[in-house]
Design an enzyme around this catalytic site. Structure first.
Site, PDB file in Angstrom:
ATOM      1  N   GLY A 187       0.819  -1.206   0.000  1.00  0.00           N
ATOM      2  CA  GLY A 187       0.000   0.000   0.000  1.00  0.00           C
ATOM      3  C   GLY A 187       0.848   1.249   0.000  1.00  0.00           C
ATOM      4  O   GLY A 187       1.964   1.275  -0.524  1.00  0.00           O
ATOM      5  N   SER A 188       0.343   2.300   0.635  1.00  0.00           N
ATOM      6  CA  SER A 188       0.981   3.608   0.583  1.00  0.00           C
ATOM      7  C   SER A 188       2.093   3.731   1.607  1.00  0.00           C
ATOM      8  O   SER A 188       2.119   3.028   2.624  1.00  0.00           O
ATOM      9  CB  SER A 188      -0.058   4.703   0.833  1.00  0.00           C
ATOM     10  OG  SER A 188      -0.504   4.666   2.183  1.00  0.00           O
ATOM     11  N   GLY A 224       2.282   2.501   5.482  1.00  0.00           N
ATOM     12  CA  GLY A 224       3.430   1.652   5.776  1.00  0.00           C
ATOM     13  C   GLY A 224       4.188   2.118   7.012  1.00  0.00           C
ATOM     14  O   GLY A 224       4.646   1.305   7.826  1.00  0.00           O
ATOM     15  N   GLU A 226       5.656  -3.301   0.713  1.00  0.00           N
ATOM     16  CA  GLU A 226       5.630  -3.089  -0.737  1.00  0.00           C
ATOM     17  C   GLU A 226       4.895  -1.788  -0.985  1.00  0.00           C
ATOM     18  O   GLU A 226       3.669  -1.726  -0.889  1.00  0.00           O
ATOM     19  CB  GLU A 226       4.944  -4.268  -1.446  1.00  0.00           C
ATOM     20  CG  GLU A 226       5.597  -5.610  -1.203  1.00  0.00           C
ATOM     21  CD  GLU A 226       7.030  -5.688  -1.692  1.00  0.00           C
ATOM     22  OE1 GLU A 226       7.421  -4.851  -2.541  1.00  0.00           O
ATOM     23  OE2 GLU A 226       7.764  -6.568  -1.228  1.00  0.00           O
ATOM     24  N   CYS A 264       1.481   0.314  -8.650  1.00  0.00           N
ATOM     25  CA  CYS A 264       2.745   0.781  -8.073  1.00  0.00           C
ATOM     26  C   CYS A 264       3.901   0.660  -9.053  1.00  0.00           C
ATOM     27  O   CYS A 264       4.897   1.381  -8.923  1.00  0.00           O
ATOM     28  CB  CYS A 264       3.053   0.012  -6.792  1.00  0.00           C
ATOM     29  SG  CYS A 264       3.145  -1.789  -7.013  1.00  0.00           S
TER      30      CYS A 264
END
Length: 492
Positions: A196-197, A201, A218, A256
């Site tokens: 995610g963002s 994170g 990630e 991403c």
């Protein structure tokens, strides 16, 4: 049984302890159990294919072909690869034992970590949920999957379906929003994978620190694409096909690893953007017209919040002035026309924040080699793409830049190569998965060393003297001749 509603906390606590009991029973360590879970996952993907297409269209407006290419088909390929290779991955690996320890054996034995937690994301809500889960199960773990609440149809599908195809006592799907994620992170896990963002994170890492929980992140980034001057009509067209596909046909750029912006020489930009010798229409524009012929060919923007975020980029007067194609917005359908921008200000939001949408800035440089200096001034991206036949340039990009991956003359396809690790570096994340790398991510590589009582060297123990130091020097310098002579009382 495999799903929980948003509350309460106590049920989450009992869920974690129940999973711990399942893991301690030892059944998940058996290869037969691991293979049965992978086969169950393949049955789910086969028998529920139409339902999968429906939920992905419901959440993101994805075409069936896009859903199959990017999620369902890629996932089937990955699980089959794991199933074929599981026996080899799970087998102990021999390591070299020093001769001085003879007779001895050294092994690296992969063992499951235990109870793991997977946070998946909304843009690939099936693939980025079930691929890491498949690797965690292959490694012998029990798993909690927290799907993104921003893809509610897929999350509900996973919660309803996973317990019917996988071991419902060992695999749990927990639905809910951010508050449920926070509750989950109050518990101790043996590994957490978050996709995610960067903002979320950081929160995951902060929560994990309380229990010293190992985390793999990630995250997103601004993935650049260097486009060198390409000779030949076919090479240029193939390059543009792959650029357009990697930007607009993959969740409308909401990925991403999607191309975030292009770096190109000033002299090549007109051919890329404005015209070809035959058609007077730019390669990017003409290819977009062919590929995205109807709205159904491209996914929609996730929701009104993301739509507004992308719209805000274009409200900057200087950014709006750089639009050379597209730019139309439809808030009712959450649709944004594929948009190309030429040289927007490099300090504008569109060039400093991850775009995550169908807007493509093109930045021109004097010489293509200048693109390397440009990239080195930015945070390390998840992926770097470069279209070039110049081997020197390829070497410089590989050696002088840092990123999770580098792909030459294509884009995004590196994600479906199981032999390559997928993951970021620096601000784009840490931890790698895919194929065996997923198995390794959810495994502990345990060192196992075995010796006999046959040979004993007393020089390793006190009381100390100079002769023992000499013997130790022989050992650490691998001078076995000198060691043998010393043991025999002969000085060399």
């Amino acid at each position: 049984m495999g799903s929980l509603q948003e509350k309460p906390r106590l049920r989450l606590g009992s869920l974690v302890s129940g999973l711990q009991e399942v893991y301690e029973s030892g059944r998940t360590r058996e290869l037969a159990w691991r293979r049965s879970q992978l086969r169950g996952l393949l049955r789910l993907l086969s028998e529920k294919e139409e339902e999968i297409f429906e939920v992905l269209r419901d959440d993101l407006g994805k075409n069936r072909a896009e859903s199959y290419r990017d999620e369902l088909g890629a996932l089937v390929k990955s699980v089959n690869h794991t199933l074929r290779n599981l026996g080899k991955w799970a087998a102990p690996e021999k390591a070299q034992a020093p001769l001085v320890s003879f007779p001895a054996t050294a092994l690296v034995v992969p063992e499951p970590l235990g109870v793991v937690l997977v946070f998946s994301c909304w843009n690939f809500p099936l693939g980025l949920a079930l691929e890491p889960v498949s690797g965690a199960l292959a490694a012998g773990n029990v798993v909690v999957l927290k799907p993104s609440e921003l893809a509610p149809s897929t999350a509900a599908f996973l919660a309803a379906t996973v317990p019917r195809y996988l071991d419902s006592e060992a695999v749990k799907v927990v639905e809910g929003g951010p508050e449920v994620g926070e509750q989950l992170m109050e518990h101790r896990w043996d590994k957490v994978l978050f996709t995610g963002s960067e903002r979320v994170g950081r929160l995951i890492l902060t929560k994990a620190a309380k229990h010293l929980t190992p985390v793999a992140l990630e995250l997103g980034s601004k993935c650049p694409c260097i486009v060198d001057y390409l000779d030949g009509k076919r090479g240029r067209q193939v390059a543009v096909n792959r650029i357009v596909g990697a930007k607009w046909s993959v969740c409308a750029g909401q990925a991403c690893i999607a191309i975030d912006y292009i770096l190109v020489e000033e002299k090549f930009a007109p051919i890329l953007v404005w015209f070809t010798l035959l058609s007077r229409i730019g390669l990017l524009k003409s290819t977009l017209k062919n590929f995205i012929a109807t709205p159904e060919c491209m996914a929609r923007i996730l929701n009104a919040k993301h739509f507004q975020r992308l719209s805000n980029y274009l409200q900057d007067v200087k950014v709006a002035a750089s639009v050379v194609h597209g730019g139309s917005l439809n808030p009712k359908t959450l649709a944004i026309e594929p948009t190309i921008l030429l040289n927007p200000p490099v300090d504008s939001d569109i060039m400093t924040e991850e775009i995550f949408g169908p807007l493509l800035p093109i930045i021109t440089v004097k010489k293509i080699e200048d693109s390397i200096r440009f990239l080195k001034s930015k945070p390390k991206p998840l992926s770097i793409y470069a279209f070039t036949t110049n081997e020197k340039l390829k070497r410089r990009i590989t050696e002088e830049t840092s990123s999770g991956s580098v792909t030459f003359n294509d884009a995004i396809v590196q994600y479906v190569v199981e032999g390559l690790p997928f993951g970021g570096v620096g601000h784009s994340g840490f931890g790698q998965y895919h194929g065996k790398y997923t198995f390794d991510m959810f495994s502990n590589k345990k060192a196992v060393f075995k010796r006999s009582f046959l040979i004993e060297f007393m020089f390793r123990y006190p009381p100390w003297d100079d002769s023992k130091i000499r013997m130790l020097r022989h050992v650490f310098n691998l001078n076995y001749v000198g060691l043998l002579l010393g043991l025999l009382g002969l000085r060399r």
